[in-house]
Design an enzyme around this catalytic site. Structure first.
Site, mmCIF file in Angstrom:
data_model
loop_
_atom_site.group_PDB
_atom_site.id
_atom_site.type_symbol
_atom_site.label_atom_id
_atom_site.label_comp_id
_atom_site.label_asym_id
_atom_site.label_seq_id
_atom_site.Cartn_x
_atom_site.Cartn_y
_atom_site.Cartn_z
ATOM 1 N N HIS A 5 -7.703 -2.715 -20.837
ATOM 2 C CA HIS A 5 -6.447 -3.499 -20.766
ATOM 3 C C HIS A 5 -5.475 -2.915 -19.742
ATOM 4 O O HIS A 5 -4.272 -3.079 -19.879
ATOM 5 C CB HIS A 5 -5.747 -3.585 -22.124
ATOM 6 C CG HIS A 5 -6.655 -3.910 -23.268
ATOM 7 N ND1 HIS A 5 -6.907 -5.185 -23.694
ATOM 8 C CD2 HIS A 5 -7.412 -3.096 -24.055
ATOM 9 C CE1 HIS A 5 -7.758 -5.154 -24.719
ATOM 10 N NE2 HIS A 5 -8.089 -3.898 -24.949
ATOM 11 N N SER A 62 5.466 -1.676 7.521
ATOM 12 C CA SER A 62 6.288 -2.870 7.402
ATOM 13 C C SER A 62 7.190 -2.942 8.618
ATOM 14 O O SER A 62 7.608 -1.921 9.156
ATOM 15 C CB SER A 62 7.126 -2.787 6.127
ATOM 16 O OG SER A 62 8.280 -3.603 6.253
ATOM 17 N N LYS A 73 7.153 2.132 4.359
ATOM 18 C CA LYS A 73 6.048 1.430 3.718
ATOM 19 C C LYS A 73 4.709 1.635 4.397
ATOM 20 O O LYS A 73 4.611 1.800 5.604
ATOM 21 C CB LYS A 73 6.341 -0.068 3.632
ATOM 22 C CG LYS A 73 7.373 -0.360 2.586
ATOM 23 C CD LYS A 73 7.191 -1.705 1.957
ATOM 24 C CE LYS A 73 5.987 -1.764 1.034
ATOM 25 N NZ LYS A 73 5.874 -3.115 0.463
ATOM 26 N N GLU A 115 -6.232 -5.803 0.496
ATOM 27 C CA GLU A 115 -5.737 -7.117 0.061
ATOM 28 C C GLU A 115 -6.538 -8.244 0.693
ATOM 29 O O GLU A 115 -6.790 -9.278 0.069
ATOM 30 C CB GLU A 115 -4.252 -7.263 0.422
ATOM 31 C CG GLU A 115 -3.354 -6.337 -0.365
ATOM 32 C CD GLU A 115 -1.928 -6.361 0.173
ATOM 33 O OE1 GLU A 115 -1.090 -6.993 -0.465
ATOM 34 O OE2 GLU A 115 -1.672 -5.766 1.225
#
Ligand code: ARG
Length: 473
Positions: free
Chosen positions: A166, A287, A293, A300
């Site tokens: 979970h 970024s 970042k 992804e």
């Protein structure tokens, strides 16, 4: 100007632009597969060379004619290799494109090549050859990724990390064990591609348009020349069967799901709250606005591309589902999904391999998170079962009370004072304490297939052997 002229004028105006010529331009465009099936040129020429050699051997085409055709095909291959395949929509597809060029090069004798053959068995053969190679490439890409996983698993056979259910920390495991879970998924993927390859290993050539041919062809010879195990057994099935493409796409889909799950883990692990992994700079981006970042874009995109690969499988399933025997032009749409899925899959395999090979794991952080939330409570319950014959349900209850007490003390279960433990259950003694550490907990998971470092090392050795990695330990 008549009413008719007016209507034609109006609809031509509506088609406009590249359809200004009217229906013939529309037909040319909707009919043309050359923009994508030119990718099959190598297979097409191979198939034609095998076919004409067989026609000559069977005395269906004269030796001289066959030699001219064969040399012409070689010349075309050299041209395409050098300059690419020309894209003339009025020639429809790669088969007509090659034949038209052959006619330019050697004259009318080129027309003998298409004896006892149809584009229907030709395209089925070309595409099967192409897809067999794609299956093999997937297997090779998977093996490379597996090697990276197994190498990292060997390095981290002892590295403690939280195991999740979970997405809640459940019990400590080892990073090596976690990585080997993906090794297993990719092992199954490889076997799916290998199975698909074995099923696809039949040659449609010689099935002709749909019914076979009256010429005395030798289908065993062409099948063998093209590297197939045998010719297909039913001409109607052979020209209309695209199971091999669907098998590829379904194996690719399942593989893409696995890649996506691994990508998702990496994305989560690379996030600040987790901090389990640092991705190589080469596979992340910054970024444009937030200088701090570092985004896991490659992971992804692997996760995202799975959607496109599954979409490709869905597209071909829906294309095929209502087609009567034998060939229908719908089947021309079989190639784009397979080509797209293949390009994406190979890229995703390479990206994940690079990520796994080059990322750095933060062992201290993994251990810290693994230790939070009393993950060794099961070990206390197991000890009561083993040492005092306490039924597991009762032991589970005792361990639960110990967890509560540890929370009240504000300490880890392993650091709870003995008297506090004994107040919960008098059978608990000092010897249990050593079992409640993270290392003891994972070391105890020695059942076959378990997370214990010794088991992980065994599985790493088995995997290295299976992958033919040198110095398999
Ligand atoms: N371009 C066609 C395809 O990809 C080749 C077969 C054409 N056959 C036919 N009967 N029109 O399916």
């Amino acid at each position: 100007m008549s009413v008719n002229d007016d209507r034609n004028g109006a609809s031509h105006a509506m088609w406009g632009g590249r359809f200004a010529e009217g229906p013939s331009a529309i037909m040319r465009e909707i009919n043309a597969s050359i923009p994508f099936d030119k990718a099959l040129w190598r297979e097409d020429i191979r198939g034609s060379k095998a076919h004409v050699a067989m026609l000559a051997a069977q005395g269906i085409v004269g030796e001289d004619d066959a030699r001219q055709i064969d040399e012409g095909l070689d010349a075309i291959a050299a041209e395409y290799e050098r300059d690419g395949v020309p894209e003339d929509w009025s020639l429809e597809d790669i088969h007509m494109t090659v034949e038209a060029r052959l006619t330019e090069l050697i004259g009318p004798v080129a027309g003998k090549l298409h004896t006892a053959r149809s584009r229907n068995d030709q395209v089925a053969t070309d595409f099967r050859l192409w897809t067999l190679d794609a299956m093999q490439a997937a297997e090779a890409g998977l093996a490379t990724l597996q090697r990276a996983l197994v190498t990292r698993a060997g390095e981290h056979a002892d590295t403690v990390m939280p195991g999740f259910t979970h997405l809640q920390a459940a019990q400590p495991v080892t990073l090596g064990h976690h990585l080997l879970a993906y090794y297993e998924m990719f092992r199954r993927d490889r076997s799916r591609f290998a199975d698909a390859r074995a099923r696809a290993d039949e040659c449609p050539l010689g099935s002709a348009a749909l019914a076979g041919t009256g010429f005395a062809i030798d289908r065993d010879a062409t099948a063998e020349a093209l590297g197939f195990a045998r010719p297909t057994s039913n001409s109607l099935d052979a020209v209309s069967d695209r199971d091999f493409a669907l098998d590829y796409l379904m194996a690719a889909s399942q593989c893409a799901l696995h890649l996506s799950r691994l990508a998702e883990e990496i994305i989560i692990w690379a996030s600040q709250p987790f901090g389990f992994v640092r991705l190589p700079d080469t596979l992340s981006t910054g970024s444009s606005i937030m200088p701090q970042k570092k985004n896991p874009d490659a992971a992804e995109l692997v996760r995202g591309h799975a959607g496109r690969i599954v979409g490709a499988a869905t597209a071909l399933m829906v294309t095929m589902k209502g087609l009567p025997l034998a060939y229908s032009k719908d089947m021309q749409d079989d190639k784009p999904p397979v080509f797209e899925a293949h390009g994406l899959l190979q890229l995703c395999l390479a990206a994940m391999e690079a990520m796994i090979a080059d990322c750095s794991f933060n062992e201290a952080r993994m251990r810290e998170v693994a230790g939070a939330g009393h993950p060794t409570a099961t070990d206390l319950a197991d000890w009561l079962v083993r040492t005092h014959g306490v039924p597991f349900r009762e032991a589970h209850h005792v361990a639960g009370a110990a967890v509560k007490a540890a929370d009240e003390h504000g300490c880890d279960l392993a650091d709870l004072p003995l008297d506090a433990l004994q107040a919960i259950d008098g059978r608990i003694d000092e010897s249990v304490r050593d079992l409640l550490t993270l290392d003891a907990s994972v070391a105890a998971r020695t059942s076959y297939g378990g997370a214990a470092p010794e088991r992980v090392r065994e599985q790493v050795a088995v995997a290295r052997e299976a992958l033919g990695m040198e110095d398999a330990r």
